[in-house]
Scaffold this motif. Sequence first.
Motif, PDB file in Angstrom:
ATOM      1  N   CYS A   1       0.833  -1.202   0.000  1.00  0.00           N
ATOM      2  CA  CYS A   1       0.000   0.000   0.000  1.00  0.00           C
ATOM      3  C   CYS A   1       0.874   1.261   0.000  1.00  0.00           C
ATOM      4  O   CYS A   1       1.671   1.484   0.904  1.00  0.00           O
ATOM      5  N   PRO A   2       0.742   2.100  -1.025  1.00  0.00           N
ATOM      6  CA  PRO A   2       1.627   3.249  -1.139  1.00  0.00           C
ATOM      7  C   PRO A   2       1.368   4.322  -0.087  1.00  0.00           C
ATOM      8  O   PRO A   2       2.214   5.186   0.128  1.00  0.00           O
TER       9      PRO A   2
ATOM     10  N   ILE B   1      -3.765   0.727   4.998  1.00  0.00           N
ATOM     11  CA  ILE B   1      -4.196  -0.479   5.707  1.00  0.00           C
ATOM     12  C   ILE B   1      -3.033  -0.969   6.548  1.00  0.00           C
ATOM     13  O   ILE B   1      -1.869  -0.798   6.171  1.00  0.00           O
TER      14      ILE B   1
ATOM     15  N   CYS C   1      -7.303   5.730   1.902  1.00  0.00           N
ATOM     16  CA  CYS C   1      -7.140   4.762   0.807  1.00  0.00           C
ATOM     17  C   CYS C   1      -7.452   5.470  -0.505  1.00  0.00           C
ATOM     18  O   CYS C   1      -8.502   6.082  -0.662  1.00  0.00           O
ATOM     19  N   THR C   2      -6.530   5.389  -1.483  1.00  0.00           N
ATOM     20  CA  THR C   2      -6.698   6.084  -2.763  1.00  0.00           C
ATOM     21  C   THR C   2      -7.448   5.236  -3.774  1.00  0.00           C
ATOM     22  O   THR C   2      -7.663   5.677  -4.896  1.00  0.00           O
ATOM     23  N   GLY C   3      -7.767   4.027  -3.376  1.00  0.00           N
ATOM     24  CA  GLY C   3      -8.502   3.165  -4.309  1.00  0.00           C
ATOM     25  C   GLY C   3      -7.650   2.603  -5.417  1.00  0.00           C
ATOM     26  O   GLY C   3      -8.172   2.089  -6.412  1.00  0.00           O
ATOM     27  N   CYS C   4      -6.328   2.693  -5.259  1.00  0.00           N
ATOM     28  CA  CYS C   4      -5.463   2.295  -6.381  1.00  0.00           C
ATOM     29  C   CYS C   4      -5.633   0.825  -6.742  1.00  0.00           C
ATOM     30  O   CYS C   4      -5.596   0.444  -7.900  1.00  0.00           O
ATOM     31  N   GLY C   5      -5.840   0.010  -5.736  1.00  0.00           N
ATOM     32  CA  GLY C   5      -6.044  -1.412  -6.026  1.00  0.00           C
ATOM     33  C   GLY C   5      -4.775  -2.235  -6.016  1.00  0.00           C
ATOM     34  O   GLY C   5      -4.788  -3.411  -6.389  1.00  0.00           O
ATOM     35  N   SER C   6      -3.672  -1.630  -5.567  1.00  0.00           N
ATOM     36  CA  SER C   6      -2.426  -2.413  -5.503  1.00  0.00           C
ATOM     37  C   SER C   6      -2.584  -3.618  -4.593  1.00  0.00           C
ATOM     38  O   SER C   6      -2.067  -4.699  -4.871  1.00  0.00           O
ATOM     39  N   CYS C   7      -3.307  -3.412  -3.502  1.00  0.00           N
ATOM     40  CA  CYS C   7      -3.497  -4.505  -2.550  1.00  0.00           C
ATOM     41  C   CYS C   7      -4.225  -5.679  -3.215  1.00  0.00           C
ATOM     42  O   CYS C   7      -3.851  -6.838  -3.048  1.00  0.00           O
TER      43      CYS C   7
ATOM     44  N   PRO D   1     -10.616  -2.302  -2.683  1.00  0.00           N
ATOM     45  CA  PRO D   1     -11.172  -0.998  -2.303  1.00  0.00           C
ATOM     46  C   PRO D   1     -12.503  -0.787  -3.009  1.00  0.00           C
ATOM     47  O   PRO D   1     -12.704  -1.263  -4.119  1.00  0.00           O
TER      48      PRO D   1
HETATM   49  S1  SF4 Z   1      -6.301   0.329  -2.773  1.00  0.00           S
HETATM   50 FE1  SF4 Z   1      -5.119  -0.901  -1.356  1.00  0.00          FE
HETATM   51  S2  SF4 Z   1      -3.002  -0.431  -1.890  1.00  0.00           S
HETATM   52 FE2  SF4 Z   1      -4.208   1.178  -2.847  1.00  0.00          FE
HETATM   53  S3  SF4 Z   1      -4.289   2.819  -1.355  1.00  0.00           S
HETATM   54 FE3  SF4 Z   1      -6.084   1.559  -0.943  1.00  0.00          FE
HETATM   55  S4  SF4 Z   1      -5.408   0.114   0.579  1.00  0.00           S
HETATM   56 FE4  SF4 Z   1      -3.581   0.990  -0.257  1.00  0.00          FE
END
Ligand code: SF4
Lengths: 552, 369
Positions: free
Chosen positions: A39-40, A44, A83-89, A100
């Motif tokens: 998570c950038p 979380i 949470c930016t919603g990037c979805g990396s997780c 997210p």
């Molecule tokens: S989507 Fe996941 S990785 Fe991206 S900011 Fe939110 S919690 Fe962190």
Amino acid sequence: MEPASRLDHNHQLSLRELPYIIRWRDDRCKRCGKCTAICPVKAIEPTVKILRNVTSEGPVPTPVTSRKVVYVVEQVLDINRYCTGCGSCTLVCPNEAIEPELNPQNKFLHFKNKGGDAYKRGGRRNDPSVSTLDKLKFTRISMLTDPALDAGRHEFRIRTLLGRNLPPEHLPLEAEGGKLVVKKDEIFIPPVREIYPIMIGSMSVGALSPPMWEGLAMGITYLNEAEGMPVVMCSGEGGMPPRLLKSRFLKYFILQIASGYFGWDEIIHALPHMVEDPCAIEIKYGQGAKPGDGGLLMSYKVLKLIAEIRGVPKFVDLASPPTHQTKYSIEEAVAKMIQSMSMAWGFRVPVYPKISGTKTARAVLNNLARNPYAAALSIDGEDGGTGAAYNVSMDKMGHPIATNIRDCYLDLVCQGKQNELPLIAAGGIGKKGNLAANAAALIMLGASAVSIGKYIMQAAADCFGDEYNRCNLCNTGRCPRGITTQDPKLYRRLDPDRVAERVIDVFKTADTELRKIFAPMGRSTELPIGMSDGLSIEDKAMAERLQIDYAC
Amino acid sequence: MCRLAAITSSEYFSPMENVLALETMKEGHDGSGMGIILKDLGGEFEEFKEFPVLSGICSESGLETVDKYMADHGFQIKHVWSPSITEVRGIHKRDYYFAKVYQYPESYLDKTIPEKEDLLMRTRLALRKMGESDESIIVFSFYPDILSIKEVGDPLQLSEFFGLDNSSLKAKIIFAQGRQNTNYAINLYACHPFFIQGYASMTNGENTAFVPIREYLMSRGFPGYIGYNSDSEVFTHILHYLNRHLGYPLTYFKDVITPLKASEIGMRDDREALNLIKKSLRMLCIDGPNCVIGFNPDGTCFMVQDSKKLRPGAVGGLKGKYALMSEECGIDRVVPKRDRSKDIFPMKYDMVIIPPGAEEVRVWNQLQG
Ligand code: SF4
């Protein structure tokens, strides 16, 4: 009396306030820790909870309480770690246990100002509505008397001109024995390049990571050398790798000079060693995403390579002022800079300014129309993107590109200069993925070429960003895709070869789609610049404003 | 698709020949109009070669306006021709069809030809403007040795209506077009051939690049570049702009409307000039399936087309008489006793040129220059 807030968490934000809510599934999670590591923004964290379990056995209630320590993944409520919603997780999770979810009721902007710090971010205007460009339709289909062409078999020439085209009345031509001959030395003939009408707009080495910039550069070089498609890209402010400056590939690049003049010391020093002229020089006066605002490359992005290219010490903030500080007026700025840039390359290179979309674009245009050395005008509309800007600038400042281009084109038509001074349109092209359609629409409104930025980041390097404020971390240097970061740990995620391949995919597809648009409209030889009768829109007011047909 | 019938000859001939050629090509036009332009006039006009002829249609009141305007501006009538009309069912008769020959105003007698040409054009435009709103005056051309007739209807019926078969009207170059109404309303100003200051052309095929070309021409600051009730009028004006205004030899018309690719330009010895004009005149590339037949002031006739034209026009004939038609059967009607194997179907790089006098036909190849 002591406030009860400490006990009932009253001053904490609830998850409902945040733009994205993490859906974590206890039953699927195997507690590997990959999501929390990647998570950038550290939105979380793994945490332990005590689980109190009350059970009762037998016919009479005899509650027995047991306590158990459990491990969970929890979303933090700190607004600075939203949470930016990037979805990396989600990407790294082996069990699809985390995702997210957009929370449309969020009150994010109410709170994203801790410490009096206005919200800054990268990305684009957060407006997911359908843009004017996407509302334009191509309704003039050739039928019967004028048969449509076969997009697959007919010969197409999708090219445009970058540079000032002399009006035919001024060409130094004379008829001799039934042929036209050029009377040399009679007049200055400005340099004009034939390029592909979609170009990659200015994104700097520095704003972009090394593999991203390299991938783009390799992609367009391949398109030129192997595919015969003269796609060019702009360096952005901050110069270019010295080896590239001295290479024969320089002709595929437009060098940008902006108010910080970063990189120009190196460029000027490389001048005597250049074996090719650059495609053009772009003088940046403004940018669609943050009109009237300067640039800033944060100190943590200024690593060794960047410092060398830009000719600055490492790890200092590199601010470009909002305006060119040495100039006082449009007339002076434009005229002097165009002159000096032209002179540096012996008047062999087209030099043009780029401004942000604005109601005053026509004033700039008319100034350029009278300047015989101005090679074009590039206008970046409100939907243009950036690596770093104030949210308010991005969301609320600027002018939509469609009317800006149309007004400028029609102004040129009034002066009979529509072919003399090419207009380059940018900002929001391919916003919803319709790259070719948006480009063609702008061309028919009067643009000679279009410039893309965000689209190529999304399409070629899988940028997560969208108009729902997803990710948009470009300014932080923590881009999870490795596109806008100088952190090797992050950018090694990005494979430059793959970026290059995707650039090629994108342009080849756009080329096919442009044919699929132009062929049914019966055009194949010249770009349909200003062919406004080809367009319609389902909105009367827009049709009237753009001087095109209304169709429903 | 409109049908085109152009004939150039060393002898005077009747426009009926063109009408009959249109009749043979009938499937192509729907009788929505015919336009005829005669150049190098014979018969009763032969003695007035130097004097401008005003061709048009007027209502009773329009006629008064025209006569008054012309008199006020110093034009003296030398001769008046009016067709003897036979009413034909389906053709709506207007009040007065005419071709009037004038003497230039006193003050213009010693002026240069371009100055005279500008006066004629300004006069034509002024008359057009005066009669435009109520259609009381429609003027097609005002130029020496040129006569135009246009009306809505089937060509053969129109020839009966105008009494062309019994008329003494003759010329050495006659262009006629049988109209297939396309997307622009029936308006006599939309009827080919179009004419401006000695240049005429007619076209078939729809012009896809019409709007940008029209905008470009209109922005040249030349008062004659107006009208455009038909998308084909731009071809006449491009021809005029290139040849008269810019002084380009006729063959550059082809180079501008259907430019070569960069690699092909390299093969021409005037490549430097071509590279410049291709860029500077980019807006005039027609980029559409058009066949253009035209003449310039000296009486040179030509045919060119865009490579997208599916069925090319054809040129054929004998020494002294050549026909430039949209269909070969039209040539058969006009010059039946020719060697058909010598007919020319101009391909994408060709410009067929017939010099004045119709003694020979030349094919200019764009690749060789
Ligand atoms: S989507 Fe996941 S990785 Fe991206 S900011 Fe939110 S919690 Fe962190």
